[in-house]
Design a protein around this motif. Structure first.
Motif, PDB file in Angstrom:
ATOM      1  N   TRP A   1      37.161  23.467   2.949  1.00 40.86           N
ATOM      2  CA  TRP A   1      36.112  22.528   3.352  1.00 40.86           C
ATOM      3  C   TRP A   1      35.659  23.015   4.643  1.00 40.86           C
ATOM      4  O   TRP A   1      36.587  23.308   5.766  1.00 40.86           O
ATOM      5  CB  TRP A   1      36.877  21.033   3.443  1.00 40.86           C
ATOM      6  CG  TRP A   1      35.746  19.951   3.844  1.00 40.86           C
ATOM      7  CD1 TRP A   1      35.402  19.840   5.221  1.00 40.86           C
ATOM      8  CD2 TRP A   1      34.897  19.319   2.951  1.00 40.86           C
ATOM      9  NE1 TRP A   1      34.203  18.959   4.869  1.00 40.86           N
ATOM     10  CE2 TRP A   1      34.176  18.652   3.761  1.00 40.86           C
ATOM     11  CE3 TRP A   1      34.958  19.208   1.558  1.00 40.86           C
ATOM     12  CZ2 TRP A   1      33.171  17.650   3.119  1.00 40.86           C
ATOM     13  CZ3 TRP A   1      33.845  18.663   1.076  1.00 40.86           C
ATOM     14  CH2 TRP A   1      33.167  17.477   1.577  1.00 40.86           C
ATOM     15  N   GLY A   2      34.448  22.842   4.836  1.00 46.32           N
ATOM     16  CA  GLY A   2      33.712  23.373   6.271  1.00 46.32           C
ATOM     17  C   GLY A   2      33.143  24.728   6.205  1.00 46.32           C
ATOM     18  O   GLY A   2      32.600  25.240   7.080  1.00 46.32           O
ATOM     19  N   SER A   3      33.557  25.518   5.009  1.00 45.32           N
ATOM     20  CA  SER A   3      33.114  26.798   4.915  1.00 45.32           C
ATOM     21  C   SER A   3      31.660  26.897   4.555  1.00 45.32           C
ATOM     22  O   SER A   3      31.398  25.986   3.590  1.00 45.32           O
ATOM     23  CB  SER A   3      33.821  27.818   4.142  1.00 45.32           C
ATOM     24  OG  SER A   3      34.190  27.250   2.831  1.00 45.32           O
ATOM     25  N   ALA A   4      31.019  28.000   4.766  1.00 41.68           N
ATOM     26  CA  ALA A   4      29.593  27.837   4.522  1.00 41.68           C
ATOM     27  C   ALA A   4      29.364  27.999   3.022  1.00 41.68           C
ATOM     28  O   ALA A   4      29.931  28.818   2.426  1.00 41.68           O
ATOM     29  CB  ALA A   4      28.815  28.895   5.378  1.00 41.68           C
ATOM     30  N   LEU A   5      28.293  27.233   2.614  1.00 43.81           N
ATOM     31  CA  LEU A   5      27.795  27.479   1.269  1.00 43.81           C
ATOM     32  C   LEU A   5      26.392  27.949   0.813  1.00 43.81           C
ATOM     33  O   LEU A   5      25.615  27.730   2.026  1.00 43.81           O
ATOM     34  CB  LEU A   5      27.827  26.047   0.404  1.00 43.81           C
ATOM     35  CG  LEU A   5      29.056  25.310   0.369  1.00 43.81           C
ATOM     36  CD1 LEU A   5      28.976  23.905  -0.318  1.00 43.81           C
ATOM     37  CD2 LEU A   5      30.148  26.068  -0.575  1.00 43.81           C
ATOM     38  N   ALA A   6      26.025  28.753   0.213  1.00 45.69           N
ATOM     39  CA  ALA A   6      24.945  29.260  -0.186  1.00 45.69           C
ATOM     40  C   ALA A   6      23.843  28.308  -0.563  1.00 45.69           C
ATOM     41  O   ALA A   6      24.276  27.035  -0.929  1.00 45.69           O
ATOM     42  CB  ALA A   6      24.777  30.472  -1.580  1.00 45.69           C
TER      43      ALA A   6
END
Length: 746
Positions: A595-600
């Motif tokens: 959670w919190g990691s970047a998503l495309a």
């Protein structure tokens, strides 16, 4: 809190009054176990050491009274007994046992009192004990509410330990040694000189030995089975297609039956024309049954074809003819006179919202069919001496009672042979098919009559999940949720379901607010109100019951308020969370999902938590908005159950619950037109397809000191987690199920 206290005190006083006039007798009766039903007709040389362990010279049989409908109930019950009995699962046979008060469900009372499952106060625990007393006295033998493991965790282990120590006492008496000098291993008592005495060889001596009831259960570091990956006792049969279900029943001289019922639920057939059916090949009898007409023939297909040839006319539906009327009834139920409960009322919501709400939203959830793969069925044989019933059921004693009433015999003359169930999701908490089969069998005395509902009749006359509507509003302040107000309107599931068994449901129906009022959040101003709508279409328990829709309502409003506050969905839930085990499951799914990691761009990640059946279950769903529609990529699930009995089965149940919850949220609904069900087969009630199934990662936590079940808790958070993820990916809020009304799924 005052409302909860008032109800709880009333519950305690009622329970006390029930044993007034002889408190000592009441407590004594409650603590006295039911008689062992296995002692009736016990073969010579056999020992029924407890109601759960039967040993003959040939076999060791473990009694597993909770129904297996695909969730592994037989295996988990057998494992709990075997752990203390010192046998392996390949050494034993299993049997569901007879319907009997001895097998009453000790865990059902937990959700029957108006206390949060997180409340372990003296008053809460006293109320649960008080509620357990009528369960025991009435012998409520029910499989449901994710209670198989909580019900059996200690009780079945103790049964195994009593049997083990009694066998040791018998061996000690026979061989003149101290029981303390004996040990057990793989179904044998080991003498000090190393000689092995099989349990079977000790059966007769054990039967003449007083049961040793002062036993200590083994510590976890001594366990051989619990907590270890197991092979279910039914896995070979199910993997090879040799498992027998109720629909596979075959008996000498058996005839087959089908029914044609009124198009509307609960409708009365005013007239019918069966002349064409009576002339069809293989038809033996056409028999009126409650709510319709039955056909008895020489095979199931001919019976179903003949049933379709019957024309009938029935009275109008006792509920609105179309869906607009159902929704209108719910909409009109948000009034003080329809208020059923207000178990959560923290702070001062009215004052907090006096200046207006930042969010004011309506949510909807439709009727849903149970639609198990095995259509409901029952085989009944009526003779002068007795009535035999072969069926899969979650309510064996209710079945026995109703068959006895219809056949006009004493319940002792009704012999139920419980069968493996090919899926239920709550469907087998009803017994309409058995009642119809009994009516048909009475027209063919001496011959077994096997009734199988067609898929169309099964879905048309299923008692579906309740329709429900919620209205929510709230306020945010300084980036945090300040006020939360949720009202939920639905008809009473319990009144509908228990009413068909002739039982009243006094007081509030807690299922109207289940999965909403008791959520583990500390919002300053926090209110949840249940409104009991008038009866609409008859409904029944559906996997996770009230929480199945309320999990969507509650978490969706929470997520919308978090977004309005500009807060992080996971971080704000963690900040508000006031229950340590729930906090840990939120932390777990956050860590699992990154959670919190970047998503495309075009991808979304949504989180939801629902505490239901005393189990906090959190899920993170990841989706991608593709040109073909929404694709569900991955799901992360964490649940706190106190103890994972079998990691393999635990993971399977969680994954199945996720797929069940997601699939129904995507595209399933039951609607009515002219009072009749419109969806009658899987072509229009699809659920999730195989190619749509996401990768699912599961983690079971064991931080609580109470053991819980896992069959239902994964369902409620699935829909809101999916809706929240779709919002992140597309910017579109979904406030009504099924979601395919508004988005396309790839």
């Amino acid at each position: 809190m005052g409302r909860i206290g008032t109800i709880a005190r009333r519950t305690f006083l009622i329970g006390s009054a029930a044993i007034a006039g002889g408190v000592a007798f009441g407590v004594w009766r409650y603590r006295t176990p039911h008689a062992n039903p296995l002692l009736d007709g016990l073969p010579e040389g056999a020992a029924a050491l407890t109601p759960y362990v039967l040993i003959t010279t040939e076999a060791i049989t473990l009694i597993t009274p909770r129904a297996d409908k695909g969730q592994g109930a037989v295996s988990v019950q057998a494992a709990l007994i075997a752990e203390e009995l010192d046998v392996d699962l390949d050494q034993v046979e299993t049997d569901p046992g007879p319907p009997d008060p001895a097998y009453y469900n000790t865990a059902l009372s937990g959700d029957a009192v108006p206390f949060r499952s997180t409340d372990d106060s003296f008053l809460a625990e006293t109320a649960r004990t008080v509620m357990d007393a009528p369960m025991k006295f009435l012998g409520i033998q029910i499989t449901g509410g994710s209670t198989t493991v909580p019900d059996g965790y200690e009780k079945l282990r103790r049964a195994g330990a009593v049997a083990r120590e009694t066998l040791k006492a018998a061996a000690a008496r026979l061989h003149g040694v101290a029981a303390a000098d004996l040990r057990t291993e793989r179904g044998a008592v080991i003498l000090p000189d190393g000689a092995r005495l099989s349990y079977q060889s000790l059966a007769a001596a054990a039967a003449a030995t007083d049961p040793v009831t002062d036993v200590a259960l083994r510590a976890p570091d001594q366990w051989r089975l619990i907590g270890k990956p197991m092979q279910r006792v039914d896995i070979l049969a199910k993997s090879t297609g040799t498992q027998s279900y109720g629909i596979d029943m075959a008996l000498p001289g058996m005839v087959h039956a089908a029914v044609r019922l009124s198009p509307v639920q609960g409708g009365t057939v005013l007239r019918h024309d069966a002349r064409a059916a009576e002339q069809m090949r293989g038809v033996l009898r056409v028999v009126p049954v409650t709510g319709g007409v039955g056909v008895i023939a020489d095979n199931t297909w001919r019976a179903m074809q003949a049933a379709q040839a019957i024309t009938l006319e029935s009275d109008p539906a006792p509920y609105p003819a179309d869906m607009a009327g159902h929704w209108q009834t719910l909409s009109e139920s948000f009034t003080p006179d329809r208020q059923d409960s207000r178990l959560r009322d923290d702070g001062d919501v009215d004052k907090a919202l006096a200046g207006g709400a930042d969010i004011e939203i309506e949510y909807r959830a439709p009727y849903l069919a149970h639609a198990p793969l095995e259509p409901v069925n029952a085989t009944v044989l009526v003779t002068d001496a007795r009535v035999d019933v072969w069926t899969g059921t979650q309510i064996p004693r209710f079945v026995q009672k109703n068959v006895a009433r219809i056949a006009g015999v004493d319940t002792a003359r009704v012999h139920l042979h419980a069968q493996m169930i090919g899926g239920s999701f709550g469907h087998r908490l009803e017994d309409q098919v058995v009642r119809h089969a009994t009516e048909l069998a009475m027209a063919m005395p001496g011959r077994p009559v096997k009734l199988t509902y067609s898929r169309e009749e099964d879905m048309a006359h299923d008692f579906p999940r309740q329709i429900a509507m919620a209205r929510g509003r709230g306020q945010v302040k300084d980036g945090r949720i300040e006020a939360y107000d949720l009202g939920i309107a639905m008809p009473s599931v319990m009144a509908s379901q228990m009413g068909r068994q002739g039982l009243p449901v006094p007081g509030p129906d807690l299922q109207i607010v289940a999965g909403a009022w008791d959520q583990p959040y500390a919002v300053p101003h926090y209110r949840v109100t249940g409104y009991r709508a008038p009866e609409l279409a008859p409904v029944s328990s559906w996997r996770s019951v009230g929480a199945s829709s309320n999990g969507f309502f509650h978490d969706s409003l929470l997520d919308e308020l978090i977004h309005a506050a500009g807060a992080d969905p996971l971080e704000e839930r963690l900040r508000l969370c006031s229950h340590a085990p729930s906090r840990k499951v939120l932390e777990a799914v956050g860590e699992m999902s990154g959670w919190g990691s970047a998503l495309a761009p075009g991808r979304g990640r949504g989180v939801a938590l629902c505490l239901s059946f005393s189990v906090p279950c959190a899920q993170v769903v990841e989706v991608t908005d593709t040109p073909a529609g929404i694709r569900i990529d991955r799901v992360f699930v964490a649940a706190e159950v106190g103890r994972v009995i079998d990691p393999v089965n635990f993971e399977g149940l969680v994954k199945g619950g996720v797929i069940f919850g997601l699939g129904h949220a995507m595209n399933c609904q039951i609607t009515y037109a002219d009072g009749a069900t419109e969806q009658r087969n899987f072509d229009v009630y699809q659920g999730m397809r195989l190619y749509q199934c996401p990768e699912i990662m599961v983690r079971g936590l064991e931080n609580d000191d109470k053991v819980r079940g896992i069959g239902e808790p994964p369902v409620p958070p699935a829909a809101p987690a999916l809706a929240n993820a779709i919002f992140v990916a597309t910017g579109r809020r979904l406030r009504e199920m099924p979601f395919d009304k508004f988005v396309t799924f790839a």
